[in-house]
Design a protein around this motif. Structure first.
Motif, PDB file in Angstrom:
ATOM      1  N   VAL A  77       0.870  -1.176   0.000  1.00 16.55           N
ATOM      2  CA  VAL A  77       0.000   0.000   0.000  1.00 16.55           C
ATOM      3  C   VAL A  77       0.904   1.221   0.000  1.00 16.55           C
ATOM      4  CG1 VAL A  77      -1.596   1.365   1.399  1.00 16.55           C
ATOM      5  CG2 VAL A  77      -1.978  -1.089   1.114  1.00 16.55           C
ATOM      6  N   ASN A  78       0.733   2.089  -0.968  1.00 16.10           N
ATOM      7  CA  ASN A  78       1.603   3.257  -1.088  1.00 16.10           C
ATOM      8  C   ASN A  78       1.110   4.402  -0.210  1.00 16.10           C
ATOM      9  OD1 ASN A  78       3.444   2.209  -3.090  1.00 16.10           O
ATOM     10  ND2 ASN A  78       1.756   2.369  -4.556  1.00 16.10           N
ATOM     11  N   ALA A  79       2.044   5.207   0.241  1.00 16.49           N
ATOM     12  CA  ALA A  79       1.704   6.385   1.052  1.00 16.49           C
ATOM     13  C   ALA A  79       0.652   7.216   0.331  1.00 16.49           C
ATOM     14  CB  ALA A  79       2.948   7.214   1.314  1.00 16.49           C
ATOM     15  N   GLY A  80      -0.377   7.601   1.067  1.00 20.21           N
ATOM     16  CA  GLY A  80      -1.451   8.405   0.496  1.00 20.21           C
ATOM     17  C   GLY A  80      -2.677   7.618   0.111  1.00 20.21           C
ATOM     18  N   GLU A  81      -2.555   6.298  -0.109  1.00 15.93           N
ATOM     19  CA  GLU A  81      -3.734   5.497  -0.443  1.00 15.93           C
ATOM     20  C   GLU A  81      -4.713   5.525   0.725  1.00 15.93           C
ATOM     21  OE1 GLU A  81      -3.652   1.649  -2.516  1.00 15.93           O
ATOM     22  OE2 GLU A  81      -1.482   1.856  -2.621  1.00 15.93           O
ATOM     23  N   ALA A  82      -5.928   5.941   0.464  1.00 18.05           N
ATOM     24  CA  ALA A  82      -7.000   6.039   1.463  1.00 18.05           C
ATOM     25  C   ALA A  82      -6.586   6.881   2.666  1.00 18.05           C
ATOM     26  CB  ALA A  82      -7.446   4.648   1.917  1.00 18.05           C
ATOM     27  N   GLY A  83      -5.521   7.689   2.495  1.00 20.97           N
ATOM     28  CA  GLY A  83      -5.063   8.560   3.570  1.00 20.97           C
ATOM     29  C   GLY A  83      -3.982   7.984   4.459  1.00 20.97           C
ATOM     30  N   TYR A  84      -3.551   6.744   4.191  1.00 26.18           N
ATOM     31  CA  TYR A  84      -2.494   6.163   5.026  1.00 26.18           C
ATOM     32  C   TYR A  84      -1.208   6.954   4.839  1.00 26.18           C
ATOM     33  CZ  TYR A  84      -5.427   2.368   6.546  1.00 26.18           C
ATOM     34  OH  TYR A  84      -6.429   1.657   7.151  1.00 26.18           O
ATOM     35  N   PRO A  85      -0.550   7.324   5.949  1.00 27.43           N
ATOM     36  CA  PRO A  85       0.547   8.297   5.855  1.00 27.43           C
ATOM     37  C   PRO A  85       1.847   7.753   5.291  1.00 27.43           C
ATOM     38  CG  PRO A  85       0.232   7.605   8.141  1.00 27.43           C
ATOM     39  CD  PRO A  85      -0.910   7.017   7.358  1.00 27.43           C
ATOM     40  N   HIS A  86       2.036   6.422   5.332  1.00 31.71           N
ATOM     41  CA  HIS A  86       3.322   5.866   4.898  1.00 31.71           C
ATOM     42  C   HIS A  86       3.097   4.616   4.054  1.00 31.71           C
ATOM     43  CE1 HIS A  86       5.464   8.557   7.622  1.00 31.71           C
ATOM     44  NE2 HIS A  86       4.613   8.205   8.575  1.00 31.71           N
ATOM     45  N   THR A  87       4.048   4.322   3.215  1.00 34.15           N
ATOM     46  CA  THR A  87       4.038   3.082   2.443  1.00 34.15           C
ATOM     47  C   THR A  87       4.174   1.897   3.392  1.00 34.15           C
ATOM     48  OG1 THR A  87       4.935   4.144   0.478  1.00 34.15           O
ATOM     49  CG2 THR A  87       5.281   1.772   0.683  1.00 34.15           C
ATOM     50  N   ILE A  88       3.409   0.823   3.107  1.00 32.95           N
ATOM     51  CA  ILE A  88       3.442  -0.385   3.933  1.00 32.95           C
ATOM     52  C   ILE A  88       3.627  -1.593   3.021  1.00 32.95           C
ATOM     53  CG2 ILE A  88       2.303  -1.691   5.765  1.00 32.95           C
ATOM     54  CD1 ILE A  88       0.302   0.687   5.986  1.00 32.95           C
ATOM     55  N   ASP A  89       4.622  -2.414   3.322  1.00 34.44           N
ATOM     56  CA  ASP A  89       4.844  -3.667   2.598  1.00 34.44           C
ATOM     57  C   ASP A  89       4.224  -4.811   3.397  1.00 34.44           C
ATOM     58  OD1 ASP A  89       6.406  -2.386   0.578  1.00 34.44           O
ATOM     59  OD2 ASP A  89       8.105  -2.375   1.967  1.00 34.44           O
TER      60      ASP A  89
ATOM     61  N   HIS B 220       6.872   1.985   6.443  1.00 31.92           N
ATOM     62  CA  HIS B 220       8.038   2.852   6.272  1.00 31.92           C
ATOM     63  C   HIS B 220       8.043   4.018   7.253  1.00 31.92           C
ATOM     64  CE1 HIS B 220       8.856   1.374   1.871  1.00 31.92           C
ATOM     65  NE2 HIS B 220       8.447   0.399   2.656  1.00 31.92           N
ATOM     66  N   GLY B 221       6.968   4.161   8.015  1.00 35.31           N
ATOM     67  CA  GLY B 221       6.862   5.185   9.056  1.00 35.31           C
ATOM     68  C   GLY B 221       5.790   4.747  10.031  1.00 35.31           C
TER      69      GLY B 221
END
Length: 340
Positions: free
Chosen positions: A128-140, A162-163
Motif C-alpha cells: 500500500v503506497n503512502a497516500g492510499e485512502a489517507g495512510y501516511p506511509h508506504t506499507i509492505d 516505512h513510518g
C-alpha cells in the motif's frame, strides 16, 4: 500425497493446498482470497465450508468482503481519524462516519505476488503506497498460508511500514459448515469472559463482562438461541458483530464452531487481543457460487485482530507499527470431523 496445484481463474490464479485427509484450500492472488475450503464430513461427503463467488469480477464488485485479507486496518476507525506523536491524520470514510477495512486501500482488492514455498505453503506480498485512502506511509505486506496434515490452515500476517502507522489485519472468510441457508443451527464457543460494547456506529464504548448476557459463549451455544435473547446490542447490530477480548501474547484458543449434522468442527487460535464474531448480518441476497443466494446469517466470520478503533484508545501504542517495530499476527483455523 500433499500437493499444490495452480489453475487459471479469469485474469487471476487459484493455488490449491491439499493434504492427505482430503482437506483442500484454494487461495487466489486476488486479495489473498480463500475462495474454497473443502473438508470431509462425517459421512465422507466433501463440503465447501466457506461462502464465495464464481468469478474474480464478482469479488471485485462485492461489498461483503467474502474470503479476503482485510487491511491495512481491519474493522473500524471512528471518523477515520487518529493521531501519532501529536500529528493528526484523516483516513477515507467508507461506512458512514467510519473508516472500514482499509477503504480504497483494501488489501482484498489488490493483486498479490505469490511465491510457492513448498507443496503446503504459499507466500503472498503486496504494497500500500503512502497516500492510499489517507495512510501516511508506504506499507509492505506479507501473508503466508500453510496447510498441515492435521487440517490446520496456519496464516501469518506481516507488515513493514516505512513510518509510524496503525495496522490491523485479518481474514474475512464467511464459514458455513453445512452448506445450509444459514448458520443459526451452528453452535459457537468463545473462550473469553469479556467483550466490547459498541455504539450505534459499531465503535467500542467500553469493555464489559459477558456474564449474564447473550455474549457469554464460554460454553457452546447455538447461534439462534443466543440471538433470540432480548439485548439492545444484538438488536442494534442485527445479530452478533462484536469483539471478544483476550490476554494474547502467545497462540491461544479463541473459539470453536460445531455443526452437528455434518460433524464438522472449526477451531480458531491466535496471538491477538481481539476476535470479532460476526454472523453475516449485512448479507442481503448476495448471489454466490452455484447460483446460491446468501441471505442474512448465511455465514459467520471469526476475525482475529486488535480492537476496533484501538488507535483511538488508551492502548493505542500497541497497534502502531514502524520501521523498528514490524507487524506480525498468527492465526490457525483447524477443521475437524466428529463421528467419522
Amino acid at each position: 500425497m500433499a500437493n499444490l496445484n495452480v489453475m487459471s481463474w479469469g485474469e487471476y490464479q487459484l493455488f490449491s493446498l491439499t493434504n492427505q485427509r482430503g482437506t483442500q484450500v484454494d487461495i487466489s492472488d486476488l486479495g489473498g482470497l480463500i475462495v474454497n475450503f473443502y473438508a470431509q464430513d462425517k459421512s465422507g461427503q466433501t463440503r465447501n465450508i466457506v461462502l464465495g463467488y464464481e468469478a474474480p469480477s464478482e469479488y471485485l464488485k462485492g461489498r461483503c468482503y467474502l474470503g479476503c485479507i482485510v487491511g491495512p486496518w481491519a474493522n473500524r476507525i471512528a471518523n477515520g481519524r487518529f493521531s501519532i506523536d501529536d500529528v493528526d491524520y484523516a483516513l477515507e470514510l467508507n461506512e458512514g462516519t467510519n473508516h472500514l477495512h482499509g477503504a480504497s486501500a483494501n488489501l482484498g482488492e489488490k493483486r498479490w505476488d505469490v511465491t510457492r514455498v513448498d507443496d503446503m505453503t504459499l507466500k503472498l506480498t503486496t504494497t500500500v503506497n503512502a497516500g492510499e485512502a489517507g495512510y501516511p506511509h508506504t506499507i509492505d505486506f506479507v501473508v503466508t498460508y500453510h496447510l498441515t496434515e492435521q487440517s490446520e490452515l496456519c496464516i501469518c500476517y506481516e507488515a513493514m511500514p516505512h513510518g509510524l502507522t496503525p495496522i490491523n489485519m485479518t481474514q474475512h472468510t464467511y464459514f458455513n459448515l453445512s452448506e445450509s441457508e444459514d448458520v443459526l443451527n451452528h453452535s459457537v464457543q468463545i473462550h473469553s469472559d469479556r467483550y466490547l460494547c459498541v455504539d450505534s456506529c459499531a465503535i467500542p464504548l467500553f469493555e464489559a463482562p459477558v456474564a449474564n448476557t447473550p455474549f457469554d459463549l464460554r460454553q457452546p451455544v447455538k447461534i439462534k438461541e443466543g440471538m433470540i435473547q432480548a439485548n439492545e446490542q444484538l438488536q442494534a447490530a442485527g445479530g452478533f458483530d462484536h469483539c471478544w477480548c483476550f490476554d494474547a501474547t502467545e497462540l491461544q484458543p479463541n473459539a470453536v464452531v460445531y455443526e452437528e449434522t455434518t460433524g464438522l468442527k472449526l477451531h480458531v487460535a491466535s496471538d491477538q487481543v481481539g476476535m470479532q464474531f460476526y454472523t453475516g448480518n449485512f448479507l442481503n441476497h448476495e448471489l454466490g457460487r452455484n447460483s446460491q443466494v446468501y441471505k442474512k446469517h448465511a455465514g459467520l466470520c471469526l476475525e482475529t485482530q486488535c480492537y476496533p478503533n484501538q488507535i483511538n484508545m488508551d492502548n493505542k501504542q500497541d497497534c502502531i507499527y514502524g520501521p523498528n517495530k514490524p507487524y506480525r499476527h498468527n492465526v490457525v483455523y483447524q477443521v475437524q470431523t466428529i463421528g467419522k
